[in-house]
Motif scaffolding. Sequence first.
Motif, PDB file in Angstrom:
ATOM      1  N   HIS A   5      21.238  14.118 -49.334  1.00 53.23           N
ATOM      2  CA  HIS A   5      21.826  12.858 -49.798  1.00 53.23           C
ATOM      3  C   HIS A   5      22.625  12.176 -48.686  1.00 53.23           C
ATOM      4  O   HIS A   5      23.714  11.659 -48.913  1.00 53.23           O
ATOM      5  CB  HIS A   5      22.714  13.109 -51.020  1.00 53.23           C
ATOM      6  N   GLY A   6      22.082  12.147 -47.485  1.00 54.49           N
ATOM      7  CA  GLY A   6      22.749  11.441 -46.408  1.00 54.49           C
ATOM      8  C   GLY A   6      23.240  12.369 -45.318  1.00 54.49           C
ATOM      9  O   GLY A   6      22.773  13.491 -45.160  1.00 54.49           O
ATOM     10  N   GLY A   7      24.222  11.876 -44.545  1.00 57.92           N
ATOM     11  CA  GLY A   7      24.642  12.626 -43.369  1.00 57.92           C
ATOM     12  C   GLY A   7      23.560  12.524 -42.306  1.00 57.92           C
ATOM     13  O   GLY A   7      22.740  11.601 -42.297  1.00 57.92           O
ATOM     14  N   PRO A   8      23.486  13.489 -41.379  1.00 65.05           N
ATOM     15  CA  PRO A   8      22.421  13.453 -40.361  1.00 65.05           C
ATOM     16  C   PRO A   8      21.059  13.612 -41.037  1.00 65.05           C
ATOM     17  O   PRO A   8      20.831  14.568 -41.783  1.00 65.05           O
ATOM     18  CB  PRO A   8      22.762  14.626 -39.449  1.00 65.05           C
ATOM     19  N   THR A   9      20.157  12.692 -40.777  1.00 63.89           N
ATOM     20  CA  THR A   9      18.888  12.620 -41.514  1.00 63.89           C
ATOM     21  C   THR A   9      17.706  12.572 -40.560  1.00 63.89           C
ATOM     22  O   THR A   9      17.722  11.825 -39.573  1.00 63.89           O
ATOM     23  CB  THR A   9      18.869  11.379 -42.424  1.00 63.89           C
ATOM     24  N   LEU A  10      16.679  13.356 -40.870  1.00 66.64           N
ATOM     25  CA  LEU A  10      15.465  13.411 -40.073  1.00 66.64           C
ATOM     26  C   LEU A  10      14.313  12.804 -40.871  1.00 66.64           C
ATOM     27  O   LEU A  10      14.158  13.085 -42.058  1.00 66.64           O
ATOM     28  CB  LEU A  10      15.126  14.852 -39.706  1.00 66.64           C
ATOM     29  N   ILE A  11      13.490  11.974 -40.213  1.00 62.07           N
ATOM     30  CA  ILE A  11      12.313  11.379 -40.848  1.00 62.07           C
ATOM     31  C   ILE A  11      11.089  11.901 -40.119  1.00 62.07           C
ATOM     32  O   ILE A  11      10.965  11.747 -38.894  1.00 62.07           O
ATOM     33  CB  ILE A  11      12.359   9.848 -40.816  1.00 62.07           C
ATOM     34  N   LEU A  12      10.164  12.516 -40.863  1.00 63.10           N
ATOM     35  CA  LEU A  12       9.037  13.233 -40.304  1.00 63.10           C
ATOM     36  C   LEU A  12       7.743  12.470 -40.555  1.00 63.10           C
ATOM     37  O   LEU A  12       7.435  12.115 -41.699  1.00 63.10           O
ATOM     38  CB  LEU A  12       8.928  14.625 -40.926  1.00 63.10           C
ATOM     39  N   ARG A  66      19.365   4.759 -43.854  1.00 61.04           N
ATOM     40  CA  ARG A  66      20.712   4.264 -43.535  1.00 61.04           C
ATOM     41  C   ARG A  66      21.389   3.581 -44.716  1.00 61.04           C
ATOM     42  O   ARG A  66      22.571   3.813 -44.985  1.00 61.04           O
ATOM     43  CB  ARG A  66      20.623   3.302 -42.351  1.00 61.04           C
ATOM     44  N   ASN A  67      20.638   2.748 -45.429  1.00 68.60           N
ATOM     45  CA  ASN A  67      21.259   1.881 -46.422  1.00 68.60           C
ATOM     46  C   ASN A  67      21.268   2.456 -47.830  1.00 68.60           C
ATOM     47  O   ASN A  67      22.130   2.093 -48.636  1.00 68.60           O
ATOM     48  CB  ASN A  67      20.543   0.521 -46.439  1.00 68.60           C
ATOM     49  N   THR A  68      20.329   3.344 -48.143  1.00 69.84           N
ATOM     50  CA  THR A  68      20.255   3.921 -49.485  1.00 69.84           C
ATOM     51  C   THR A  68      20.667   5.383 -49.491  1.00 69.84           C
ATOM     52  O   THR A  68      21.408   5.826 -50.376  1.00 69.84           O
ATOM     53  CB  THR A  68      18.828   3.776 -50.051  1.00 69.84           C
ATOM     54  N   LEU A  69      20.211   6.125 -48.497  1.00 68.72           N
ATOM     55  CA  LEU A  69      20.540   7.548 -48.443  1.00 68.72           C
ATOM     56  C   LEU A  69      21.882   7.804 -47.766  1.00 68.72           C
ATOM     57  O   LEU A  69      22.390   8.921 -47.778  1.00 68.72           O
ATOM     58  CB  LEU A  69      19.426   8.292 -47.703  1.00 68.72           C
ATOM     59  N   ASN A  70      22.441   6.751 -47.151  1.00 72.71           N
ATOM     60  CA  ASN A  70      23.734   6.848 -46.458  1.00 72.71           C
ATOM     61  C   ASN A  70      23.702   7.820 -45.278  1.00 72.71           C
ATOM     62  O   ASN A  70      24.615   8.630 -45.070  1.00 72.71           O
ATOM     63  CB  ASN A  70      24.844   7.255 -47.437  1.00 72.71           C
ATOM     64  N   ALA A  71      22.646   7.715 -44.495  1.00 73.39           N
ATOM     65  CA  ALA A  71      22.534   8.541 -43.297  1.00 73.39           C
ATOM     66  C   ALA A  71      23.592   8.129 -42.275  1.00 73.39           C
ATOM     67  O   ALA A  71      23.808   6.939 -42.035  1.00 73.39           O
ATOM     68  CB  ALA A  71      21.145   8.396 -42.688  1.00 73.39           C
ATOM     69  N   THR A  72      24.253   9.117 -41.682  1.00 72.52           N
ATOM     70  CA  THR A  72      25.236   8.843 -40.638  1.00 72.52           C
ATOM     71  C   THR A  72      24.588   8.800 -39.256  1.00 72.52           C
ATOM     72  O   THR A  72      25.047   8.088 -38.365  1.00 72.52           O
ATOM     73  CB  THR A  72      26.324   9.915 -40.645  1.00 72.52           C
ATOM     74  N   ARG A  73      23.518   9.588 -39.067  1.00 71.59           N
ATOM     75  CA  ARG A  73      22.720   9.578 -37.849  1.00 71.59           C
ATOM     76  C   ARG A  73      21.266   9.757 -38.265  1.00 71.59           C
ATOM     77  O   ARG A  73      20.978  10.397 -39.284  1.00 71.59           O
ATOM     78  CB  ARG A  73      23.154  10.697 -36.893  1.00 71.59           C
ATOM     79  N   VAL A  74      20.369   9.207 -37.469  1.00 73.57           N
ATOM     80  CA  VAL A  74      18.939   9.269 -37.813  1.00 73.57           C
ATOM     81  C   VAL A  74      18.151   9.815 -36.627  1.00 73.57           C
ATOM     82  O   VAL A  74      18.293   9.327 -35.494  1.00 73.57           O
ATOM     83  CB  VAL A  74      18.391   7.877 -38.208  1.00 73.57           C
ATOM     84  N   GLY A  75      17.321  10.819 -36.897  1.00 74.41           N
ATOM     85  CA  GLY A  75      16.391  11.345 -35.914  1.00 74.41           C
ATOM     86  C   GLY A  75      14.971  11.195 -36.423  1.00 74.41           C
ATOM     87  O   GLY A  75      14.708  11.393 -37.613  1.00 74.41           O
ATOM     88  N   LEU A  76      14.058  10.834 -35.540  1.00 75.28           N
ATOM     89  CA  LEU A  76      12.652  10.674 -35.894  1.00 75.28           C
ATOM     90  C   LEU A  76      11.846  11.785 -35.242  1.00 75.28           C
ATOM     91  O   LEU A  76      11.991  12.041 -34.051  1.00 75.28           O
ATOM     92  CB  LEU A  76      12.119   9.313 -35.437  1.00 75.28           C
ATOM     93  N   ILE A  77      10.987  12.428 -36.029  1.00 73.48           N
ATOM     94  CA  ILE A  77      10.161  13.516 -35.534  1.00 73.48           C
ATOM     95  C   ILE A  77       8.716  13.215 -35.904  1.00 73.48           C
ATOM     96  O   ILE A  77       8.410  12.925 -37.058  1.00 73.48           O
ATOM     97  CB  ILE A  77      10.597  14.873 -36.112  1.00 73.48           C
TER      98      ILE A  77
END
Length: 366
Positions: A93-100, A171-182
């Motif tokens: 539910h947010g914080g540092p978030t990875l998108i795969l 960022r806007n819905t999940l409230n990610a603080t940082r985003v990494g793309l993999i």
Amino acid sequence: MYTKLLATMLAAVAFALPSHRYPTCREMQLPVSVSLPRFIINATVKDNWDAVSFTFNLTRRDSTSPADPLPISGITPNAVNSTYQVGATVCGHGGPTLILTHGIIESKLYWRPTFENSHQYSFVDAAVAAGYSVISYDRIGVGSSSRVSALEDAQFQVEVAVLSSLVDYARNTLNATRVGLIGHSYGSYITAASASENNVDAVILTGFSGTFDYFGPFVAGAGFRVAQVQDPLRWASLDSAYLTSSDLYAETYAYFATPYFEHHVAEWSYHVGSEPFALAELPTVLSTTIDYEAIKGSVLIIQGQYDVSACGGNCVGLLEDTAALFTSAKVVETVDNLPAGHNLNLHKVAPKAFRIMLGFLHRHGM
């Protein structure tokens, strides 16, 4: 034909297991709107004879030259507006978030396999255990996402826009603080292109060398076939320009390296984890210039040493030129010698690869 259908049904039953290992993970349908010009594709595939012809044209030594140009006749004069449903597994539910983002002839199951005792092969599980939120999604046209035209919708620039929309969602819905793309394979190119347009914190690229110099053996070896003909039980609803591999062993050649994998894992990948790809995806990525110099986050390129499509079967020493593409990145690190083929996550070395990836993210503030 009936033997093929029965084998597929039995494999699906044997390999299918509950997907929710963590209570914070849920299956979601995320609406994504895209407004972009489209490439005009002037090739069609109606049967396997056409699929073979398409393969030959992509693997000629003068492919992409004036003598054998890509099957693109132009670009639409105006943007085309489309809305898609993107099937995603969302954990956390947010914080540092990875998108795969997965590659071709794959689905989001690549990141979280479902065969028995698959935990060690699940990057999603490893990332959630390390404290990350994770979004793993099926590319449009694949798996649980919208069925779309293989010529007009499933194009590289459209898929980049879909990923960029998921960055906004994080960022806007999940409230990610940082985003990494993999990314993996074709998904790595989507990942890099999206990262060049979005200020993300980290990028990890697998099955990737930044060049298509070694693309021919992969394309020829996979033996592309029309998916709806190859497996009508699974893919009858797809149009004829969706392609898949010719059989288990062709897919194994393209994605695995002996003796570094278990046969039952490759069998699961073929019967359950794989999904067709759209004809337009390959010519549109080949027609796109990615601005690697615009990527400013930390970058890790990590490879199975014996990757056919990225490195021609031996990646050692090749990633130095790849790293040089990322001139504005905060840091660039490479790993080129893990004992694996193209599908790194599905080899025995997967736990070590995951530790390297997650350690990289931790060291660089992600």
